[in-house]
Design an enzyme around this catalytic site. Structure first.
Site, PDB file in Angstrom:
ATOM      1  N   ARG A  19       0.806  -1.223   0.000  1.00 37.52           N
ATOM      2  CA  ARG A  19       0.000   0.000   0.000  1.00 37.52           C
ATOM      3  C   ARG A  19       0.842   1.278   0.000  1.00 37.52           C
ATOM      4  O   ARG A  19       0.329   2.364  -0.244  1.00 37.52           O
ATOM      5  CB  ARG A  19      -0.964  -0.002   1.201  1.00 37.52           C
ATOM      6  CG  ARG A  19      -2.190  -0.865   0.946  1.00 37.52           C
ATOM      7  CD  ARG A  19      -3.060  -0.959   2.170  1.00 37.52           C
ATOM      8  NE  ARG A  19      -2.507  -1.898   3.147  1.00 37.52           N
ATOM      9  CZ  ARG A  19      -2.951  -2.025   4.401  1.00 37.52           C
ATOM     10  NH1 ARG A  19      -3.937  -1.258   4.828  1.00 37.52           N
ATOM     11  NH2 ARG A  19      -2.409  -2.908   5.223  1.00 37.52           N
ATOM     12  N   TYR A 107       6.858  -5.073  15.405  1.00 38.67           N
ATOM     13  CA  TYR A 107       6.803  -4.857  13.959  1.00 38.67           C
ATOM     14  C   TYR A 107       7.742  -3.724  13.534  1.00 38.67           C
ATOM     15  O   TYR A 107       7.849  -2.704  14.223  1.00 38.67           O
ATOM     16  CB  TYR A 107       5.394  -4.433  13.535  1.00 38.67           C
ATOM     17  CG  TYR A 107       4.320  -5.492  13.637  1.00 38.67           C
ATOM     18  CD1 TYR A 107       4.609  -6.836  13.837  1.00 38.67           C
ATOM     19  CD2 TYR A 107       2.984  -5.126  13.507  1.00 38.67           C
ATOM     20  CE1 TYR A 107       3.592  -7.776  13.918  1.00 38.67           C
ATOM     21  CE2 TYR A 107       1.959  -6.064  13.586  1.00 38.67           C
ATOM     22  CZ  TYR A 107       2.275  -7.389  13.795  1.00 38.67           C
ATOM     23  OH  TYR A 107       1.267  -8.318  13.869  1.00 38.67           O
ATOM     24  N   GLY A 108       8.346  -3.893  12.380  1.00 37.69           N
ATOM     25  CA  GLY A 108       9.245  -2.859  11.841  1.00 37.69           C
ATOM     26  C   GLY A 108       8.538  -1.634  11.299  1.00 37.69           C
ATOM     27  O   GLY A 108       9.190  -0.663  10.922  1.00 37.69           O
ATOM     28  N   SER A 412      37.705  44.428   0.279  1.00 31.11           N
ATOM     29  CA  SER A 412      36.496  44.007  -0.427  1.00 31.11           C
ATOM     30  C   SER A 412      36.824  43.566  -1.836  1.00 31.11           C
ATOM     31  O   SER A 412      37.727  44.109  -2.476  1.00 31.11           O
ATOM     32  CB  SER A 412      35.515  45.169  -0.521  1.00 31.11           C
ATOM     33  OG  SER A 412      35.025  45.456   0.750  1.00 31.11           O
TER      34      SER A 412
HETATM   35  C1  UD1 Z   1      -1.438  -8.695  12.197  1.00 29.16           C
HETATM   36  C2  UD1 Z   1      -2.083  -9.609  13.224  1.00 29.16           C
HETATM   37  C3  UD1 Z   1      -3.353  -8.944  13.735  1.00 29.16           C
HETATM   38  C4  UD1 Z   1      -3.055  -7.576  14.307  1.00 29.16           C
HETATM   39  C5  UD1 Z   1      -2.319  -6.730  13.284  1.00 29.16           C
HETATM   40  C6  UD1 Z   1      -1.861  -5.443  13.910  1.00 29.16           C
HETATM   41  C7  UD1 Z   1      -1.506 -11.881  12.614  1.00 29.16           C
HETATM   42  C8  UD1 Z   1      -1.995 -13.129  11.984  1.00 29.16           C
HETATM   43  N1  UD1 Z   1      -2.365 -10.864  12.625  1.00 29.16           N
HETATM   44  O1  UD1 Z   1      -2.327  -8.602  11.127  1.00 29.16           O
HETATM   45  O2  UD1 Z   1      -3.946  -9.749  14.738  1.00 29.16           O
HETATM   46  O3  UD1 Z   1      -4.244  -6.925  14.716  1.00 29.16           O
HETATM   47  O4  UD1 Z   1      -1.165  -7.422  12.785  1.00 29.16           O
HETATM   48  O5  UD1 Z   1      -1.300  -4.642  12.949  1.00 29.16           O
HETATM   49  O6  UD1 Z   1      -0.425 -11.843  13.100  1.00 29.16           O
HETATM   50  N2  UD1 Z   1       5.159  -9.882   8.404  1.00 29.16           N
HETATM   51  C9  UD1 Z   1       6.263 -10.662   8.146  1.00 29.16           C
HETATM   52  N3  UD1 Z   1       6.108 -11.818   7.438  1.00 29.16           N
HETATM   53  C10 UD1 Z   1       4.904 -12.218   6.984  1.00 29.16           C
HETATM   54  C11 UD1 Z   1       3.779 -11.422   7.252  1.00 29.16           C
HETATM   55  C12 UD1 Z   1       3.926 -10.262   7.978  1.00 29.16           C
HETATM   56  O7  UD1 Z   1       7.363 -10.313   8.532  1.00 29.16           O
HETATM   57  O8  UD1 Z   1       4.846 -13.285   6.349  1.00 29.16           O
HETATM   58  C13 UD1 Z   1       5.319  -8.636   9.153  1.00 29.16           C
HETATM   59  C14 UD1 Z   1       4.938  -7.425   8.331  1.00 29.16           C
HETATM   60  O9  UD1 Z   1       6.080  -6.887   7.677  1.00 29.16           O
HETATM   61  C15 UD1 Z   1       4.393  -6.478   9.364  1.00 29.16           C
HETATM   62  C16 UD1 Z   1       3.827  -7.390  10.437  1.00 29.16           C
HETATM   63  O10 UD1 Z   1       4.433  -8.639  10.245  1.00 29.16           O
HETATM   64  O11 UD1 Z   1       5.385  -5.685   9.972  1.00 29.16           O
HETATM   65  C17 UD1 Z   1       2.328  -7.511  10.363  1.00 29.16           C
HETATM   66  O12 UD1 Z   1       1.953  -8.004   9.130  1.00 29.16           O
HETATM   67  P1  UD1 Z   1       0.571  -7.666   8.471  1.00 29.16           P
HETATM   68  O13 UD1 Z   1       0.439  -8.402   7.215  1.00 29.16           O
HETATM   69  O14 UD1 Z   1       0.376  -6.200   8.463  1.00 29.16           O
HETATM   70  O15 UD1 Z   1      -0.426  -8.315   9.530  1.00 29.16           O
HETATM   71  P2  UD1 Z   1      -1.940  -8.067   9.636  1.00 29.16           P
HETATM   72  O16 UD1 Z   1      -2.632  -8.973   8.689  1.00 29.16           O
HETATM   73  O17 UD1 Z   1      -2.227  -6.631   9.576  1.00 29.16           O
HETATM   74 MG    MG Z   2      -0.812  -4.584   9.175  1.00 31.41          MG
END
Ligand code: UD1
Ligand code: MG
Length: 497
Positions: A19, A107-108, A412
């Site tokens: 996004r 999370y990063g 100057s």
């Molecule tokens: C996740 C949580 C959700 C929470 C939300 C908060 C799970 C299953 N769900 O959902 O409960 O409310 O975060 O924001 O955990 N990432 C990886 N590898 C992957 C997938 C994700 O490193 O395979 C990292 C992403 O870079 C990101 C974080 O994990 O920093 C969250 O990933 P994202 O896909 O945003 O999770 P959500 O589906 O939003």
């Molecule tokens: Mg997310």
């Protein structure tokens, strides 16, 4: 080691961040002078963990390079093709060669979470003897988030249900999973072995660990943050700007509470790592970037951008652009001044209006007051560089350095053709082109002496307004009204007009 220093912090940064619609990885987008990832890593490092692991996958080389530069202590874990936060953590744990202790997952892309909030989570987790402690928030619109399902008393967490997998009743729960947790390492390892991909997204959900840990008899509890923006992630550029604005507001507030006057916080942009001393005044339109360090009682702005710049006590910097410069105590800079890397201005010195400097060591009390370029130069204590002086440092092939001694008076419009040296206490006349060294105490002049060719305007520009004006002046002079200007030969310029 800190009282609650965890065994490891695992920072998840493998996601694609689609996004953002960006060629660069989401976690490398900056706010307040640091990437999202470095905000997360800095908070994690604040816990003083035994290991700090960052899980990467999407554009991993760029992310790894960034970490190598800014957080070389971070361990890198590559996530494989299996998707989901559960798999990401499992891959991260491959870098953790320990059996027990606490593991924090963050999370990063969550930049406002700080070490203090993480520390409170770890303390609560360890003091309550929990198997898992999840950081949660109550939000007005929980759409998209995992929901926290609690038992009837509301003390224990039964599990987390992802939005896409939730029933309509579960979707009314307004307590959401932040994605930040403290785990018992052994519980986490064991539960991750048992999670599958049988869910709406076909991913290994880290959130499934909670119900498994509870099924194994562990205590699973939540800590609700009273500051939900701390756990907000940046998923697109609108959120990036919103979180940036909030961080900026908090940074400004921190400085004001520490004794810095910020005249208009809404028009002041201070990066996370900037330091500012007490009673310094920041005028509107100021950006303090990178590792800028401002001492006490200084005045910055209006309208200045200082990056990686050091400003001394009581100095004044007005309408200035500075990069990698050092401004001494009580020195003054500006307005409309460009300080480039390697500018060092001594205590009480001055770099005035419309000047540019680079690789210039300007001594204490020395002045470059107007319209000058000083590049690759050393200027001694108490020296004055006359208006519009140019240090011609570049011969078209190579840059050369010039040296001007102490208490020198450069007239100057002088040009110093580098490399050249002007000795202590020497002077140059206005308009001098200095090509040879000037010994201490000497006066250098290079312009030919002035010749006045009487009647030139009448002879060569007869009939013009200039010729009429000259004629009228001569007539008045002949009538004894005014004295015709004496021809003068002034080699020395005023010092500091
Ligand atoms: C996740 C949580 C959700 C929470 C939300 C908060 C799970 C299953 N769900 O959902 O409960 O409310 O975060 O924001 O955990 N990432 C990886 N590898 C992957 C997938 C994700 O490193 O395979 C990292 C992403 O870079 C990101 C974080 O994990 O920093 C969250 O990933 P994202 O896909 O945003 O999770 P959500 O589906 O939003
Ligand atoms: Mg997310």
């Amino acid at each position: 080691m800190n009282a609650h220093a965890p065994q490891a912090v695992v920072v998840l940064a493998a996601g694609a961040g689609t996004r953002m619609k960006s060629a660069i990885p989401k976690v490398l987008h900056p706010i307040c002078g640091r990437s999202l990832l470095m905000h997360a890593v800095t908070a994690a490092a604040g816990l003083d963990p035994q290991r700090l692991v960052v899980v990467v996958r999407h554009q991993r080389d760029l992310v790894v390079e960034h970490l190598g530069e800014h957080a070389p202590y971070a361990l890198i874990a590559d996530q494989d093709d299996v998707p989901g936060t559960g798999r990401a953590v499992q891959c991260g744990l491959e870098q953790v060669d320990a059996d027990g202790g606490t593991v924090v997952v963050t999370y990063g892309d969550v930049p406002l979470l700080d070490a203090e909030a993480l520390g409170a989570l770890v303390t609560e987790h360890e003091e309550s003897g929990n198997a898992v402690t999840v950081l949660t928030a109550r939000v007005p619109d929980p759409t998209g988030y995992g929901r926290i399902v609690r038992d009837e008393e509301g003390r224990e967490v039964l599990g987390i249900v992802e939005h896409k997998d939730a029933t309509s009743e579960q979707r009314t729960i307004d307590e959401v999973n932040s994605g930040i947790y403290a785990f018992d390492l052994a519980v986490l390892r064991s539960a991750l072995e048992r999670i599958g991909t049988d869910n709406a997204q076909g991913e290994m959900y880290l959130t499934d660990v909670l119900a498994i840990a509870r099924g194994d008899g562990g205590a699973v509890r939540a800590v609700v943050t009273d500051d939900p923006i701390l756990v907000e992630g940046a998923n697109d550029r609108v959120q990036l700007a919103q979180l940036g604005a909030e961080m900026r507001r908090r940074i400004n507030e921190r400085h004001m509470r520490a004794g810095v006057t910020i005249v208009d916080p809404a028009a002041t942009y201070i990066d996370a790592d900037v330091t500012i001393g007490q009673d310094t005044v920041i005028q509107p339109g100021v950006q303090l970037q990178g590792a800028t360090d401002i001492a006490a009682e200084a005045e910055i702005g209006p309208d200045s951008t200082l990056r990686d710049t050091v400003v001394g006590r009581g100095a004044s910097v007005v309408r200035t652009q500075a990069l990698l410069a050092e401004i001494g105590d009580e020195a003054t800079v500006g307005p409309f001044t460009y300080l480039r890397p390697g500018t060092v201005l001594g205590a009480g010195g001055k770099i005035g209006g419309f000047c540019e400097t680079k690789n210039a060591d300007i001594g204490p009390g020395a002045k470059v007051p107007h319209l000058s370029y000083v590049g690759d130069a050393e200027i001694g204590e108490g020296t004055n560089i006359g208006a519009a002086t140019i240090f011609a440092n570049y011969d078209g092939v190579t840059k050369h350095r010039s040296r001007v001694g102490k208490h020198v008076r450069v007239g100057s419009d002088s040009v110093l053709v580098a490399p050249v040296e002007i000795g202590d206490g020497a002077s140059t006349g206005a308009g001098t082109v200095v090509r040879k060294d000037v010994p201490p105490g000497a006066l250098a002049v290079s312009a030919a002496s002035q010749r006045n060719m009487e009647g030139w305007t009448e002879r060569r520009r007869g009939g013009t307004k200039a010729a009429e004006a000259a004629k009228a002046a001569q007539a008045r002079s002949a009538a004894g009204e005014t004295q015709e200007p004496q021809s003068r030969d002034r080699s020395e310029e005023q010092e500091n007009r």
